[in-house]
Design an enzyme around this catalytic site. Sequence first.
Site, short mmCIF file in Angstrom:
data_model
loop_
_atom_site.label_atom_id
_atom_site.label_comp_id
_atom_site.label_asym_id
_atom_site.label_seq_id
_atom_site.Cartn_x
_atom_site.Cartn_y
_atom_site.Cartn_z
N HIS A 95 17.83 -5.90 -33.28
CA HIS A 95 17.43 -7.23 -34.16
C HIS A 95 16.21 -7.00 -34.73
O HIS A 95 15.38 -6.39 -34.07
CB HIS A 95 17.38 -8.48 -33.33
CG HIS A 95 18.85 -9.21 -32.89
ND1 HIS A 95 19.61 -9.49 -33.95
CD2 HIS A 95 19.39 -9.46 -31.61
CE1 HIS A 95 20.79 -9.86 -33.44
NE2 HIS A 95 20.58 -9.96 -32.21
N CYS A 138 17.46 -6.73 -38.93
CA CYS A 138 17.13 -7.75 -40.14
C CYS A 138 15.70 -7.71 -40.43
O CYS A 138 14.91 -7.14 -39.99
CB CYS A 138 17.39 -9.31 -39.74
SG CYS A 138 19.21 -9.58 -39.49
#
Length: 254
Positions: A95, A138
């Site tokens: 992430h 991301c």
Amino acid sequence: MCRSIHLILDIFIRRPQFFTVFYTNQELLPPTSTILDTRTGTEHDKKKLIETFQQFGFRIETEDNLTHSDIPKKIEKVINSITTESSLFVCIMSHGDEGVIYGVNSCRVPVKELEILLCSKNRRYLCGKPKVLILQSCQGTNFQCIAAAEPDNDNIVMDGPSEVIPPLADLFTFWATVPGYGAIRDMKTGSWFIQSLCEKIITLADKYHFEDICTAVIQDVSSKTCVRNNERVAMVPKKENTPRKLFYFPPIRE
């Protein structure tokens, strides 16, 4: 309560040719208010990366679920082990948010810190050689929306030498997405970015240098769309580089 992010560090080495590191985070522990979901589907990316780099003769070593403090330590250990290798690849799957990736403990690691690490350590053997940082994460929480549409896929989720050479030369950073936006990952088949990157390396490495391969990846990924929250969304990877020379992969081994 334990959460999951797969942070895998796979190290591909081929002496005297290339050295590659893949780092994937799947398991994540929530620190304060940051809750990060399990990165379901990342196992497909890890498998594809290993299969791809094996074809070019890289030796593979993997590290999973490292904390934010262990990530730079592991990368530095790899950097300091390089002698005769002619390049260094580091791939991190986790992430992330704009300019950062997360460790398994949900704490942030600035990507700039990793870029400086790649360019400042073991310059005796790495100076003047290609150093590639690939980031499947991301850079924000937004989707790049195209148009409103009906939902059609619940498996799509977001992640986040002696010559004078400038310290930050020969560095190539390839992000899955541009700042402010999420990176799309299919829970059944893996991320758009990593799957496309591996496919293009295999099909184009005998004809094109690495930067052209990355351009082909950007073209491929940006042509894909899916439906998320009743909107048709897409993503576009981003490359940042300071190469002084073209970089080609070795021939695929039979």
